[in-house]
Write a protein that holds these residues in place. Structure first.
Motif, PDB file in Angstrom:
ATOM      1  N   CYS A  58      -3.828   0.980  -0.762  1.00 47.80           N
ATOM      2  CA  CYS A  58      -5.439   0.357  -1.278  1.00 47.80           C
ATOM      3  C   CYS A  58      -5.977   1.974  -0.684  1.00 47.80           C
ATOM      4  N   VAL A  59      -6.403   1.377  -0.157  1.00 51.58           N
ATOM      5  CA  VAL A  59      -7.223   2.541   0.611  1.00 51.58           C
ATOM      6  C   VAL A  59      -6.876   4.404   0.355  1.00 51.58           C
ATOM      7  N   ILE A  60      -5.210   4.492   0.539  1.00 51.84           N
ATOM      8  CA  ILE A  60      -5.159   6.051   0.081  1.00 51.84           C
ATOM      9  C   ILE A  60      -5.595   6.085  -1.296  1.00 51.84           C
ATOM     10  N   LEU A  61      -4.997   5.242  -2.377  1.00 49.41           N
ATOM     11  CA  LEU A  61      -4.798   5.619  -3.339  1.00 49.41           C
ATOM     12  C   LEU A  61      -6.492   5.125  -3.991  1.00 49.41           C
ATOM     13  N   LEU A  62      -7.340   5.030  -3.150  1.00 50.02           N
ATOM     14  CA  LEU A  62      -8.944   5.430  -3.150  1.00 50.02           C
ATOM     15  C   LEU A  62      -9.386   7.292  -3.672  1.00 50.02           C
ATOM     16  N   PRO A  84       0.685   7.273  -4.100  1.00 48.58           N
ATOM     17  CA  PRO A  84       0.503   6.095  -3.787  1.00 48.58           C
ATOM     18  C   PRO A  84       1.102   5.632  -2.311  1.00 48.58           C
ATOM     19  N   PHE A  85       1.316   5.212  -0.902  1.00 45.91           N
ATOM     20  CA  PHE A  85       1.808   5.372   0.249  1.00 45.91           C
ATOM     21  C   PHE A  85       3.130   5.813   0.505  1.00 45.91           C
ATOM     22  N   GLY A  86       3.737   6.375   1.074  1.00 45.41           N
ATOM     23  CA  GLY A  86       5.079   6.429   1.076  1.00 45.41           C
ATOM     24  C   GLY A  86       6.083   6.902   2.317  1.00 45.41           C
ATOM     25  N   TYR A  87       6.861   6.990   3.096  1.00 42.53           N
ATOM     26  CA  TYR A  87       7.400   6.874   4.924  1.00 42.53           C
ATOM     27  C   TYR A  87       7.019   7.986   4.388  1.00 42.53           C
ATOM     28  N   TYR A 125       5.835   3.160  -9.078  1.00 40.08           N
ATOM     29  CA  TYR A 125       5.383   2.635  -7.911  1.00 40.08           C
ATOM     30  C   TYR A 125       4.596   1.424  -9.031  1.00 40.08           C
ATOM     31  N   LEU A 126       4.287   1.590  -9.533  1.00 40.69           N
ATOM     32  CA  LEU A 126       3.374   1.017 -10.725  1.00 40.69           C
ATOM     33  C   LEU A 126       4.618   0.178 -11.983  1.00 40.69           C
ATOM     34  N   ASP A 127       5.636   0.264 -11.187  1.00 42.92           N
ATOM     35  CA  ASP A 127       6.752   0.015 -12.508  1.00 42.92           C
ATOM     36  C   ASP A 127       7.514  -1.347 -12.304  1.00 42.92           C
ATOM     37  N   TYR A 128       8.058  -0.636 -10.612  1.00 40.60           N
ATOM     38  CA  TYR A 128       8.943  -1.132  -9.584  1.00 40.60           C
ATOM     39  C   TYR A 128       8.126  -2.204  -8.793  1.00 40.60           C
ATOM     40  N   GLY A 129       6.795  -2.265  -8.462  1.00 41.34           N
ATOM     41  CA  GLY A 129       6.015  -2.516  -6.822  1.00 41.34           C
ATOM     42  C   GLY A 129       5.931  -1.627  -6.102  1.00 41.34           C
ATOM     43  N   TYR A 130       5.297  -2.360  -5.450  1.00 42.77           N
ATOM     44  CA  TYR A 130       4.923  -1.322  -4.502  1.00 42.77           C
ATOM     45  C   TYR A 130       5.830  -1.529  -3.215  1.00 42.77           C
ATOM     46  N   THR A 151      12.300   1.865  -0.875  1.00 39.09           N
ATOM     47  CA  THR A 151      13.084   3.428  -1.257  1.00 39.09           C
ATOM     48  C   THR A 151      12.352   4.338  -0.428  1.00 39.09           C
ATOM     49  N   SER A 152      11.113   4.662  -1.110  1.00 40.30           N
ATOM     50  CA  SER A 152      11.063   6.062   0.606  1.00 40.30           C
ATOM     51  C   SER A 152      11.560   6.175   1.961  1.00 40.30           C
ATOM     52  N   VAL A 153      11.794   4.633   2.336  1.00 46.34           N
ATOM     53  CA  VAL A 153      12.436   5.058   3.660  1.00 46.34           C
ATOM     54  C   VAL A 153      14.375   4.957   3.763  1.00 46.34           C
TER      55      VAL A 153
END
Length: 728
Positions: free
Chosen positions: A128-132, A137-140, A231-236, A242-244
């Motif tokens: 949430c903070v990063i997307l401000l 979005p936040f990834g691994y 991320y928006l389509d398949y969930g955060y 997936t990034s991990v």
């Protein structure tokens, strides 16, 4: 020593007891105790005790909803995700449900339930903070960037107050969890441990086949062409997971020596050619324009005048087009990676920064290698940290000869917020790099003046360019006005840059490109291209290259212009030129399959590409091109004043190889406390980057001042007391 340790232990004990007191007092208060003894609480606890397995279902659904709510900054958008992407929502919830099953292995079910739930909530808060502050979005891979982030506390990514608030919140959470662990209830399960263990293992094992099933059915996917949209389509949670788990490159189907040979044979005519078309070799300059966006392509924005008139004049007279980049709002180094290597980030895991992962381990063929092979000297010039995005290492792995980072630059001018240097410092640094060589130069310049974030309040009372952001809030209008005036300054910098090259009188081509659109919450519908992954590139040359506009991907950009210059050597360069000449379209299976094969072979495979002996190795990169020099030093007013050349704000004095506190006065003067040095000591000035990396050293200078008088012990004590009083 034992006494000191005992005092430290006692201090921590006192601190812990005093912090816990208010929480314990709250727990023992009438309100809390009344709630704990209420019928509602007893009924609720009975449900969790008796039906805890089934109660995890609504808890999982709620946790995912909260994560999506925070990630989207909108309750309505979270509801839309549930209704329009029900399958991904349920699968994300199932992942949480599986994680919560761990509680059945412990007697402290309540503690583990809260602990696991909070892990997911904290992930949601971080995103949430990063997307401000950015679009991605936040990834691994962002975890690799923590050290870089900590070096940017003055760059609006986070403030000291925000950092302190996060630390306090974390401390409070840890204390509450400690108290809960000490006082929370324990559950004696009637089922044997081995049965509970089989249940938990079975649930975790089920994640793999269920993921494959959903991917095969099209409900989920293993690749995000658009990371933010994925991320928006398949969930955060799924995106982050997936990034991990999905990092690096998978071995392509059919990978073999014979396959690589076939690809290279098809490109042989290009790869073996080492001369230019007419025998001349112009300087080649590539400029990354940080967060550059031609705002004339924004549908809702009006400006009082054209903010980038010079760049638009280049567009009218020299080759230009749109550049398709792999990131939006952040991830500069991925656009950089593609432009410099001709390789594609699409083949890596979602949100992965190869400069922070695979390039830590292996070298990679780049256009610096290609041009070095035919006699060019390659340089990088950048007004940000040399270690940011692991650039010093990455540029070495790419074969660059020199790298002038901010630690080697006497930066004094900053943007109005004071968080980023202005780009004019890069002009002289570029010319200095070119002056160190006799032959042709390949220069890669990285700007930062257009970097976010952009304040939603008035910064400049009377900005040169007035902006009207139709349909946006007043705060967003201020942000756009700030941004537009930054790129107006960038336009002026580019004008000076081009004029300097023109006056230099050497054949030169300049290729400028935007690395990604700015972090402004833009949507595809708000940009005239209809695609947030399209920036612009512009060129200039002084030797009559024909104007030929075309859209290119960032991994094709340099190769296309090397082709126009008649430079065809290099495996990846040759592949792109051959594929484009054959009419293959970027992004298609025909184009990408062979590129994937070559990329895997070079970065992860057996390097069959290099079996003919044309392997490109990492370079012993040199930081900066100008010598740091100490001329003289003398004592005055309690300090040693050191005079010389090429001092910067990142210069540190070492006395007998020990670093001491250093004060920057100017590019020719730095000072240290007289107590840290005496006559006969050897000093040197080092340009120091993050993590105390020494980038460059000056000559060694022996301090000798005939007027120097060493302090007595009593005087040193008095000076120390005086400094302490002054600090108070």
């Amino acid at each position: 020593m034992k006494k000191v340790l005992k005092k430290i232990k006692a201090g921590f004990s006192w601190l812990g007891n005093n912090i816990k007191k208010p929480f314990i007092k709250l727990a023992n208060s009438k309100a809390v105790q009344g709630y704990l003894s209420s019928k509602f609480h007893r009924t609720w606890m009975m449900l969790w005790d008796k039906y805890s397995f089934w109660m995890h279902i609504p808890l999982s659904l709620i946790i995912i909803f909260l994560m999506e709510w925070m990630s989207r900054h909108s309750f309505t958008a979270a509801c839309t995700f549930v209704s329009d992407h029900t399958g991904p929502y349920l699968f994300n919830s199932y992942c949480v449900f599986v994680a919560l099953s761990i509680v059945f292995l412990s007697k402290r079910r309540g503690w583990w339930r809260v602990f696991i739930s909070m892990i997911f909530i904290i992930l949601g808060i971080i995103n949430c903070v990063i997307l401000l502050n950015r679009v991605s979005p936040f990834g691994y891979t962002d975890l690799y960037m923590i050290s870089d982030l900590l070096t940017m506390q003055d760059s609006n990514y986070f403030s000291p107050q925000q950092a302190m608030l996060a630390i306090i919140a974390l401390i409070v959470y840890i204390i509450l969890m400690i108290i809960y662990a000490a006082r929370g209830p324990k559950k004696q399960d009637g089922k044997p441990f081995w049965q509970r263990l089989i249940l938990v293992v079975a649930l975790f094992v089920s994640l793999y086949p269920s993921t494959i099933l959903l991917r095969n059915s099209g409900i989920m996917t293993s690749y995000f062409g658009n990371l933010a949209q994925g991320y928006l389509d398949y969930g955060y949670l799924y995106g982050f997971s997936t990034s991990v788990l999905d990092r690096g490159m998978n071995r392509p189907f059919g990978y073999s020596e014979a396959k690589i040979d076939t690809i290279l044979e098809n490109d042989g005519a290009y790869i073996q050619t080492l001369q230019t078309a007419d025998g001349t070799r112009p300087n080649i300059v590539v400029i990354l324009l940080e967060s550059f966006y031609d705002v004339s392509e924004c549908k809702f924005l009006e400006t009082s005048e054209d903010p980038i008139p010079f760049i638009h004049s280049l567009e009218q007279n020299y080759s230009t087009g749109h550049c398709i980049v792999p990131v939006v709002g952040a991830g500069t180094c991925n656009s950089e990676f593609e432009v410099l290597t001709g390789l594609s980030c699409n083949f890596f895991g979602p949100g992965e920064y190869p400069q922070k992962t695979i390039l830590k381990e292996v070298d990679v063929e780049s256009y610096a290698d290609v041009l070095n092979e035919i006699g060019y000297t390659s340089h990088v010039v950048h007004n940000n940290g040399g270690n940011f995005y692991s650039r010093k290492n990455a540029f070495s792995q790419m074969g660059f000869d020199t790298f002038t980072s901010k630690e080697l630059l006497d930066i004094t001018e900053y943007t109005p917020l004071g968080n980023w240097p202005t780009d004019d410092i890069l002009l002289q640094a570029t010319l200095d790099a070119m002056d160190t060589t006799e032959g042709s130069d390949f220069i890669y310049t990285i700007t930062v003046e257009g970097h976010g974030s952009y304040p939603e309040y008035e910064v400049e009372k009377d900005p040169e360019i007035k902006v009207k952001a139709n349909g946006k809030t007043e705060g967003q209008n201020y942000a756009w006005e700030y941004y537009v005036n930054r790129i107006h300054n960038v336009d002026d910098f580019i004008k000076q840059y081009i004029q300097a090259f023109d006056e230099r009188g050497e054949d030169t081509i300049v290729i400028m490109f935007g690395d990604h659109l700015p972090t402004m919450g833009l949507t595809n519908d708000e940009v005239k291209t209809g695609d947030l992954y399209k920036t612009k590139y512009f060129t200039w040359n002084n030797f009559g290259m024909e104007k030929n506009d075309m859209d290119l991907t960032s991994y094709q950009l340099v190769s296309e212009y090397l082709n126009r210059l008649g430079i065809h050597n290099g495996n990846i360069n040759g592949y792109h030129q051959t594929a484009m000449a054959a009419g293959k379209k970027y992004g298609t299976g025909e184009y990408m399959n062979d590129l994937r094969m070559l990329q895997y072979d070079i970065m992860y495979g057996d390097r069959y590409t290099y079996k003919a002996g044309k392997e490109y190795k990492a370079s012993d990169i040199i930081m900066g091109v100008n010598e740091v020099n100490v001329d003289r030093a003398y004592f005055f007013n309690g300090r040693l004043h050191i005079y010389g050349d090429e001092f910067t704000k990142w210069s540190k004095v070492f006395v007998n190889d020990e670093q001491v506190s250093t004060k920057y006065e100017s590019g020719q003067v730095i000072t240290i406390n007289a107590k840290d040095v005496k006559n006969g000591d050897k000093i040197k000035v080092c340009q120091v980057g993050s993590s105390n990396t020494i980038f460059r050293e000056s000559n060694e200078y022996v301090v000798y001042d005939p007027h120097y008088v060493e302090e007595t012990e009593e005087e040193a004590i008095e000076d120390g007391e005086a400094e302490a009083d002054s600090a108070d």
